[in-house]
Design an enzyme around this catalytic site. Structure first.
Site, PDB file in Angstrom:
ATOM      1  N   LYS A  28       4.726   0.478   9.101  1.00 49.76           N
ATOM      2  CA  LYS A  28       4.745   1.799   8.467  1.00 49.76           C
ATOM      3  C   LYS A  28       4.080   2.848   9.344  1.00 49.76           C
ATOM      4  O   LYS A  28       4.506   3.989   9.381  1.00 49.76           O
ATOM      5  CB  LYS A  28       4.028   1.729   7.115  1.00 49.76           C
ATOM      6  N   GLU A  88       0.859  -1.167   0.000  1.00 45.59           N
ATOM      7  CA  GLU A  88       0.000   0.000   0.000  1.00 45.59           C
ATOM      8  C   GLU A  88       0.910   1.235   0.000  1.00 45.59           C
ATOM      9  O   GLU A  88       1.786   1.345   0.871  1.00 45.59           O
ATOM     10  CB  GLU A  88      -0.890   0.003   1.249  1.00 45.59           C
ATOM     11  N   ARG A 130       5.503 -12.977   9.312  1.00 48.43           N
ATOM     12  CA  ARG A 130       6.167 -11.715   8.999  1.00 48.43           C
ATOM     13  C   ARG A 130       7.482 -11.612   9.761  1.00 48.43           C
ATOM     14  O   ARG A 130       7.687 -12.261  10.774  1.00 48.43           O
ATOM     15  CB  ARG A 130       5.260 -10.531   9.300  1.00 48.43           C
TER      16      ARG A 130
END
Ligand code: ATP
Ligand code: MG
Length: 572
Positions: free
Chosen positions: A281, A46, A271
């Site tokens: 982020k 994104e 992850r």
């Protein structure tokens, strides 16, 4: 992969590691002919921030698999959340993926390019009686959803007629309703044990400016709706994502099955987490916005751009991603492993030079005043092809301030009155006396003598214990050097329960700026290398983003000491 831009990429994969579970799934699929023998992955960031090393793991995995199995990998900007996204982020993402050494060919896609088709899919779901417009607001929807132990409640608007839903959805699109007043929901099962299946919202009203479609749209698809359909439209075979999407997989499959379109296979992996930093982020954005760092590319940031400015190479990051492997269960990787990877790489490629970070002047009293000698030094003992260079030597040099002690403890094999040391590539010198500032008592200069019979490389070897780095006072340049420590003072700064305020757990000493360093002239005049090993001090890189012609700035990438290598050795 880009062929030659980053040296020989094949070289870094010498060690053949056993295949991980995703590779095994794909091998099986190739054997059984699932997806007609195709392998097609995608990396779907994104564009709401800069990429970090966690994303690098996903990039290496997705692009790596496409290379390994002769397939394709798309780069897709998952831009369905206009208020947080920006074209600057799009550009930084492209730049970072390319820098890491991967090539998406002509397959750069934007979810926003699919907005029309996604809208049509939503209309189709409504027509199938599988979606409805709900008037509950987001808070009510949340209340109605129930919990893990309690079933949800059906919305009073759930059984609207198809025609009414079509009409309302179109009017949502036209912008007739306010944000939150209505949403489109999939009609699945409010009693499902999986909360994601309790009539999830698939479209919401947002009156925001989108960085690509402007004000065209008043409604935007939710991630779960857009993502599976984008994968499907792009003919992706294996949709690899992180573990938190495991509970979303039934929804991924449901949407594609109800619409009767091609269905890729979603596969989840753990992850990456690294201690002493945060890989989110949202949190990295807080650091940037709160001015706790100089920007997304601050050399202390775990972003790809930060690591690059710090001196990390694409090879070292790919090596790291290879070593951490791909697993189903979450874990935390220790920072020293990342440091180990860059050390191994820089050991091979970096030019050895001498720099003095905290200079102390040394006058060699028996060396002729006007004389300058050219001494020879190898650029990299690991790689003779990097050649040799001449370094000037004369009567006045600089050494490191903490390489002198007037009253040293035992085993201090450096400069102290009456003791000898070797100057790297040069001579043995003896410290005669220290000159002090009469007011402060601080040592401001050393007086030494040299032994002309001890020139390095002449075969005459008298043993002394210490070897020091130095630079010629007449032949050096001033520079600024920045040394870094962990950005956070605790190992798990991302733990929201323990540290709700990220700025409270910052390490106040994460950067030290040394403004009065001296570097070899060879570096200042002929900056052919980006990466250097400053002898005894670590690996450094030239920071072109803040250097000026008056002030060259170098960042320390990593120190020389490798605790990880020791751990590995011990364990072996
Ligand atoms: P963040 O929480 O940092 O915002 P994200 O998952 O929201 O990360 P996306 O832009 O959606 O960010 O991520 C793009 C891809 O990168 C996704 O497929 C995601 O699963 C993957 N990814 C993100 N963070 C990590 C990580 N720490 N380790 C491995 N893959 C990651
Ligand atoms: Mg995300």
């Amino acid at each position: 992969m880009k062929s030659n831009k980053n040296n020989d990429i094949e070289d870094t994969n010498e060690v053949v590691s056993p295949s991980h579970f995703i590779q095994n799934i794909i091998k099986d699929d190739l054997e059984t002919g699932k997806f007609e023998g195709r392998v097609h992955t995608r990396f779907p960031p994104e564009p709401n921030g800069y990429l970090h090393i966690g994303h690098a793991k996903s990039i290496c995995l997705n692009f790596g698999i496409s290379i390994e199995f002769n397939g394709l990998c798309n780069l897709r900007m998952d831009d369905t959340n206009p208020s947080k996204e920006d074209t600057a982020f799009v550009e930084s993402i492209k730049n970072d993926v390319e820098w890491l050494g991967f090539d998406w060919g002509d397959r750069l896609f934007f979810t926003s390019d699919y907005f029309d088709r996604l809208y049509q899919f939503a209309v189709q779901l409504i027509k199938l009686g599988k979606a409805y417009v709900d008037d509950l607001n987001p808070e009510e929807i949340r209340e109605y959803r129930g919990t893990l132990t309690e079933p949800g409640k059906e919305s009073p608007f759930r059984n609207r007629a198809v025609e009414e839903n079509l009409d309302l959805f179109e009017r949502m699109k036209k912008g007739e309703f306010e944000e939150g007043a209505k949403s489109l929901r999939a009609k699945i099962d409010m009693h499902s044990g999986n909360l994601n299946m309790r009539d999830p919202v698939i479209y919401r009203i947002l009156k925001a400016n989108h960085h690509r479609t402007g004000r065209t749209w008043s409604i935007y698809p939710m991630y779960d709706f857009a993502h599976c359909l984008s994968d499907s439209m792009e003919n992706v075979t294996h949709s690899i994502c992180t573990l938190e999407f495991e509970d979303h997989r039934p929804l991924y499959d449901w949407i594609l099955n109800e619409l009767g379109v091609y269905r890729p296979q979603q596969i989840e992996f753990a992850r990456l987490n690294i201690d002493y930093t945060v890989l989110s982020k949202r949190k990295l954005l807080q650091l940037v916005q709160g001015n706790h760092v100089s920007g997304w590319d601050d050399p202390r940031m775990p972003t790809i751009s930060g690591l690059r400015r710090r001196g990390y190479t694409p090879e070292s990051i790919r090596d790291f991603c290879e070593r951490i492997g791909v697993a189903k269960s979450a874990g935390t990787v220790e920072m020293p492993l990342l440091e180990h990877c860059i050390r191994e790489d820089l050991n091979k490629r970096s030019a050895r030079v001498m720099a003095v970070l905290r200079p102390l002047k040394v006058v060699i009293e028996n060396y002729p005043e006007e004389k300058t000698e050219e001494l020879e030094a190898e650029n990299n003992p690991e790689d003779p092809s990097m050649g040799k260079r001449k370094i000037p030597f004369c009567r006045e040099i600089f050494v490191e301030r903490d390489d002198f002690m007037e009253d040293p403890p035992k085993k201090f094999f450096r400069l102290t009155p009456g003791k000898e040391v070797r100057l790297k590539h040069a001579y043995i010198i003896k410290c005669e006396r220290a000159i002090k500032d009469p007011q402060t008592g601080e040592v401001v200069e050393l007086r030494c003598s040299y032994d002309p019979e001890t020139k390095s490389g002449t075969g005459v070897s008298r043993k002394v214990k210490g070897t020091l780095h130095w630079v010629s006072a007449k032949h050096c340049e001033k520079a600024e050097v920045r040394l870094y420590e962990n950005l956070f003072s605790i190992s798990n700064p991302g733990d929201e329960k323990k540290n709700p305020e990220i700025k409270e757990v910052l390490n106040p000493d994460s950067v030290e700026v040394l403004g009065d360093c001296r570097i070899e002239l060879s570096m200042a005049t002929n900056r052919i290398h980006n990466h250097y090993q400053f002898l005894r001090l670590g690996y450094f890189c030239f920071d072109s983003s803040i250097s000026t012609s008056d002030c060259l700035v170098f960042n320390r990438t990593v120190t020389l000491r490798d605790s990880w290598a020791k751990i590995v050795k011990k364990g072996a």
